[in-house]
Design a protein around this motif. Structure first.
Motif, mmCIF file in Angstrom:
data_model
loop_
_atom_site.group_PDB
_atom_site.id
_atom_site.type_symbol
_atom_site.label_atom_id
_atom_site.label_comp_id
_atom_site.label_asym_id
_atom_site.label_seq_id
_atom_site.Cartn_x
_atom_site.Cartn_y
_atom_site.Cartn_z
ATOM 1 N N GLY A 59 14.103 17.687 1.029
ATOM 2 C CA GLY A 59 14.268 19.119 0.837
ATOM 3 C C GLY A 59 15.403 19.458 -0.107
ATOM 4 O O GLY A 59 15.267 20.312 -0.992
ATOM 5 N N VAL A 60 16.548 18.768 0.050
ATOM 6 C CA VAL A 60 17.707 19.024 -0.803
ATOM 7 C C VAL A 60 17.439 18.588 -2.244
ATOM 8 O O VAL A 60 17.864 19.241 -3.199
ATOM 9 C CB VAL A 60 18.946 18.296 -0.237
ATOM 10 N N SER A 61 16.690 17.499 -2.413
ATOM 11 C CA SER A 61 16.466 16.940 -3.752
ATOM 12 C C SER A 61 15.367 17.640 -4.522
ATOM 13 O O SER A 61 15.451 17.773 -5.746
ATOM 14 C CB SER A 61 16.137 15.444 -3.633
ATOM 15 N N ALA A 62 14.319 18.083 -3.817
ATOM 16 C CA ALA A 62 13.142 18.593 -4.526
ATOM 17 C C ALA A 62 12.603 19.904 -3.984
ATOM 18 O O ALA A 62 11.570 20.378 -4.459
ATOM 19 C CB ALA A 62 12.031 17.535 -4.490
ATOM 20 N N GLY A 63 13.266 20.500 -3.019
ATOM 21 C CA GLY A 63 12.769 21.739 -2.445
ATOM 22 C C GLY A 63 11.965 21.503 -1.174
ATOM 23 O O GLY A 63 11.617 20.368 -0.841
ATOM 24 N N TRP A 64 11.638 22.581 -0.492
ATOM 25 C CA TRP A 64 11.041 22.471 0.836
ATOM 26 C C TRP A 64 9.541 22.722 0.842
ATOM 27 O O TRP A 64 8.913 22.752 1.896
ATOM 28 C CB TRP A 64 11.736 23.445 1.790
ATOM 29 N N SER A 65 8.954 22.895 -0.307
ATOM 30 C CA SER A 65 7.505 23.112 -0.359
ATOM 31 C C SER A 65 6.769 21.833 0.006
ATOM 32 O O SER A 65 7.082 20.733 -0.483
ATOM 33 C CB SER A 65 7.085 23.553 -1.755
ATOM 34 N N LEU A 66 5.760 21.947 0.873
ATOM 35 C CA LEU A 66 4.982 20.800 1.288
ATOM 36 C C LEU A 66 4.129 20.237 0.149
ATOM 37 O O LEU A 66 3.694 19.083 0.197
ATOM 38 C CB LEU A 66 4.080 21.157 2.469
ATOM 39 N N LYS A 67 3.907 21.014 -0.879
ATOM 40 C CA LYS A 67 3.072 20.593 -1.999
ATOM 41 C C LYS A 67 3.832 19.786 -3.045
ATOM 42 O O LYS A 67 3.224 19.220 -3.947
ATOM 43 C CB LYS A 67 2.420 21.805 -2.657
ATOM 44 N N THR A 68 5.166 19.769 -2.936
ATOM 45 C CA THR A 68 5.974 19.075 -3.931
ATOM 46 C C THR A 68 5.775 17.565 -3.832
ATOM 47 O O THR A 68 5.852 16.994 -2.751
ATOM 48 C CB THR A 68 7.464 19.393 -3.734
ATOM 49 N N VAL A 69 5.498 16.940 -4.960
ATOM 50 C CA VAL A 69 5.364 15.484 -5.020
ATOM 51 C C VAL A 69 6.730 14.910 -5.379
ATOM 52 O O VAL A 69 7.205 15.037 -6.508
ATOM 53 C CB VAL A 69 4.305 15.077 -6.059
ATOM 54 N N PHE A 70 7.374 14.278 -4.411
ATOM 55 C CA PHE A 70 8.715 13.719 -4.646
ATOM 56 C C PHE A 70 8.941 12.543 -3.681
ATOM 57 O O PHE A 70 8.662 12.653 -2.514
ATOM 58 C CB PHE A 70 9.799 14.761 -4.429
ATOM 59 N N LEU A 107 0.805 -1.230 0.000
ATOM 60 C CA LEU A 107 0.000 0.000 0.000
ATOM 61 C C LEU A 107 0.833 1.273 0.000
ATOM 62 O O LEU A 107 0.510 2.214 -0.736
ATOM 63 C CB LEU A 107 -0.970 -0.018 1.180
ATOM 64 N N PRO A 108 1.913 1.379 0.813
ATOM 65 C CA PRO A 108 2.730 2.594 0.714
ATOM 66 C C PRO A 108 3.302 2.809 -0.683
ATOM 67 O O PRO A 108 3.471 3.959 -1.114
ATOM 68 C CB PRO A 108 3.845 2.352 1.742
ATOM 69 N N GLY A 109 3.593 1.717 -1.403
ATOM 70 C CA GLY A 109 4.074 1.864 -2.768
ATOM 71 C C GLY A 109 3.022 2.479 -3.671
ATOM 72 O O GLY A 109 3.317 3.338 -4.509
ATOM 73 N N TYR A 110 1.780 2.060 -3.508
ATOM 74 C CA TYR A 110 0.683 2.626 -4.285
ATOM 75 C C TYR A 110 0.514 4.114 -3.976
ATOM 76 O O TYR A 110 0.363 4.942 -4.883
ATOM 77 C CB TYR A 110 -0.605 1.868 -3.966
ATOM 78 N N VAL A 111 0.577 4.464 -2.695
ATOM 79 C CA VAL A 111 0.444 5.865 -2.286
ATOM 80 C C VAL A 111 1.651 6.679 -2.756
ATOM 81 O O VAL A 111 1.518 7.829 -3.188
ATOM 82 C CB VAL A 111 0.271 5.964 -0.758
ATOM 83 N N ALA A 112 2.846 6.069 -2.683
ATOM 84 C CA ALA A 112 4.072 6.781 -3.061
ATOM 85 C C ALA A 112 4.078 7.160 -4.532
ATOM 86 O O ALA A 112 4.605 8.211 -4.912
ATOM 87 C CB ALA A 112 5.291 5.923 -2.726
ATOM 88 N N ASP A 113 3.509 6.315 -5.374
ATOM 89 C CA ASP A 113 3.448 6.644 -6.801
ATOM 90 C C ASP A 113 2.580 7.874 -7.061
ATOM 91 O O ASP A 113 2.738 8.553 -8.075
ATOM 92 C CB ASP A 113 2.897 5.451 -7.590
ATOM 93 N N ARG A 114 1.666 8.169 -6.164
ATOM 94 C CA ARG A 114 0.763 9.303 -6.339
ATOM 95 C C ARG A 114 1.237 10.557 -5.607
ATOM 96 O O ARG A 114 1.062 11.672 -6.097
ATOM 97 C CB ARG A 114 -0.642 8.929 -5.845
ATOM 98 N N PHE A 115 1.815 10.376 -4.417
ATOM 99 C CA PHE A 115 2.164 11.517 -3.570
ATOM 100 C C PHE A 115 3.665 11.701 -3.363
ATOM 101 O O PHE A 115 4.079 12.640 -2.685
ATOM 102 C CB PHE A 115 1.468 11.397 -2.208
ATOM 103 N N GLY A 116 4.476 10.801 -3.911
ATOM 104 C CA GLY A 116 5.924 10.935 -3.806
ATOM 105 C C GLY A 116 6.515 9.967 -2.798
ATOM 106 O O GLY A 116 6.021 9.851 -1.669
ATOM 107 N N VAL A 117 7.574 9.271 -3.213
ATOM 108 C CA VAL A 117 8.156 8.236 -2.367
ATOM 109 C C VAL A 117 8.815 8.831 -1.118
ATOM 110 O O VAL A 117 8.715 8.273 -0.020
ATOM 111 C CB VAL A 117 9.157 7.379 -3.179
ATOM 112 N N PHE A 118 9.473 9.988 -1.265
ATOM 113 C CA PHE A 118 10.099 10.607 -0.098
ATOM 114 C C PHE A 118 9.047 11.141 0.874
ATOM 115 O O PHE A 118 9.233 11.070 2.097
ATOM 116 C CB PHE A 118 11.048 11.729 -0.531
ATOM 117 N N ASN A 119 7.969 11.678 0.352
ATOM 118 C CA ASN A 119 6.887 12.149 1.221
ATOM 119 C C ASN A 119 6.336 11.006 2.072
ATOM 120 O O ASN A 119 6.113 11.153 3.279
ATOM 121 C CB ASN A 119 5.762 12.761 0.386
#
Length: 383
Positions: free
Chosen positions: A372-383, A245-257
């Motif tokens: 944060g270093v890879s994709a920025g610090w915005s909470l909206k970023t999907v990464f 399930l986390p893999g399914y969610v990660a594909d939509r909201f970002g694996v690092f998130n």
């Protein structure tokens, strides 16, 4: 992954069983080395397995790995002395498991891009399945036919899974023999990759402490051994959906998130539920086992995907192997260090639990920084 990760997820029952029976009287910190060596070699050998995977056909690794894991299991059934457990399960088992786990993860990276996290998570559920079936075999077969034959049954299951793996596993990309054949420490000059590697190190240090000590903790706090061994099965039962399930969610909201959220949740369950569980409270410790099993599943299934996010697909085998070879040091020292703390406390588990919670907290912070270093610090970023 059924033999390699299934045995890894059976550590709690194996540790509790041999501590009470075959290796009774040997300090917990010494017994911990047997099982930490398995995790250590599983990850450390990735430094060489990864480049070999990049340069050769996948069967070049999985055939000797399958032979080795079956041999290690069968030899484990004959072990009587401490050094025999150490060499058969810890060394031979760990090295062989590395030849199965690392190529399996890297192969998924070849075939999947947009849904890589879900595909990796689904494949990693095999470790949870093995972690449910293998402890049940030990728990119910050992009293009837003996521990050696229970381990041999597990060996036969590993053999059947190995035949299927050798038949089905394929690479997509052509051999990349220019990538080299050793650990790629130079890759750590890449800031993003270095921080992700540190995060993986911390989470691998933390995740196996509850997996290894949950059954012995339950026995020490007054639960019947039968129920205590079942906790390992319940933990792995929770980990099966916890890896998919986390893999399914990660594909939509970002694996690092998702990694940040799951690591933080594990900290909460370890420090707020496990640490505060009263002695002989079966309901609370059972709840912790299932909940931790679910939320910790991402530590196994999503960490390779995080590494893949910060490297080229062509270098994935080598970069994944390098990161996990460094993380292997955390897997090596975590379990014996917890055993030493347990010994120093005279059998009390508060220090062991605090160690796991603190390491998970550090892993949470590292994944937040890596994101944060890879994709920025915005909470909206999907990464």
């Amino acid at each position: 992954m059924i033999p390699s990760m299934g045995l890894l997820n059976t550590l709690a029952v194996l540790q509790a069983w041999v501590s009470v029976n075959e290796l009774h009287g040997i300090p917990e910190s010494s017994i911990g080395w047997i099982f930490s060596l398995y995790a250590f070699f599983l990850y450390l050998c990735g430094a060489q397995v990864g480049p070999i995977f990049d340069a050769h056909d996948v069967r070049f690794l999985i055939i000797p790995g399958c032979i080795g894991i079956v041999a290690a299991t069968m030899l484990l059934s004959l072990a009587k002395e401490y050094y025999q457990f150490l060499l058969t399960f810890g060394v031979l088992g760990g090295v062989s498991a590395s030849m199965l786990f690392n190529p399996s993860i890297a192969t998924i990276g070849h075939w999947f891009s947009e849904r890589r996290a879900l595909a990796t998570g689904m494949a990693c559920t095999a470790g949870g399945v093995g972690g449910v079936v293998f402890p049940l075999i030990i728990l119910y077969a050992s009293p009837a036919i003996g521990f050696p034959w229970a381990i041999r049954i597990i060996g036969f299951i590993c053999a059947a899974a190995s035949v299927a793996a050798c038949t089905l596993l394929r690479k997509r990309l052509p051999p990349n023999k220019k990538g080299g054949s050793s650990i790629d420490l130079g890759a750590l000059r890449d800031t993003r990759y270095a921080i992700v590697t540190a995060a993986v190190f911390l989470v691998e240090f933390a995740v196996f402490i509850p997996y290894t000590y949950i059954s012995s903790y339950a026995i020490a706090t007054g639960l019947e051994p039968h129920k205590a061994y079942l906790l390992n099965t319940l933990l792995n039962a929770g980990a099966i959906p916890g890896r998919a399930l986390p893999g399914y969610v990660a594909d939509r909201f970002g694996v690092f998130n998702v990694m940040c959220v799951t690591c933080f949740t594990c900290v909460a369950f370890i420090l707020c539920l496990w640490l505060t569980t009263p002695r002989d409270n079966e309901a609370m410790v059972t709840s912790f086992a299932v909940l931790y099993g679910f939320w910790s599943g991402a530590a196994i299934s999503l960490t390779p995907v995080c590494i893949g996010q910060v490297c080229r697909v062509e270098d994935y085998g080598k970069r994944n192997g390098t990161a996990f070879s460094i993380a292997s040091i955390g897997a090596l020292v975590g379990i014996p260090l917890a055993g030493a703390i347990l010994q120093a406390q005279g059998g009390g588990y508060s220090g062991v639990i605090a160690l796991a919670g603190g390491a998970y907290a550090a892993a949470t912070a590292a994944f937040i920084v890596a994101r944060g270093v890879s994709a920025g610090w915005s909470l909206k970023t999907v990464f």
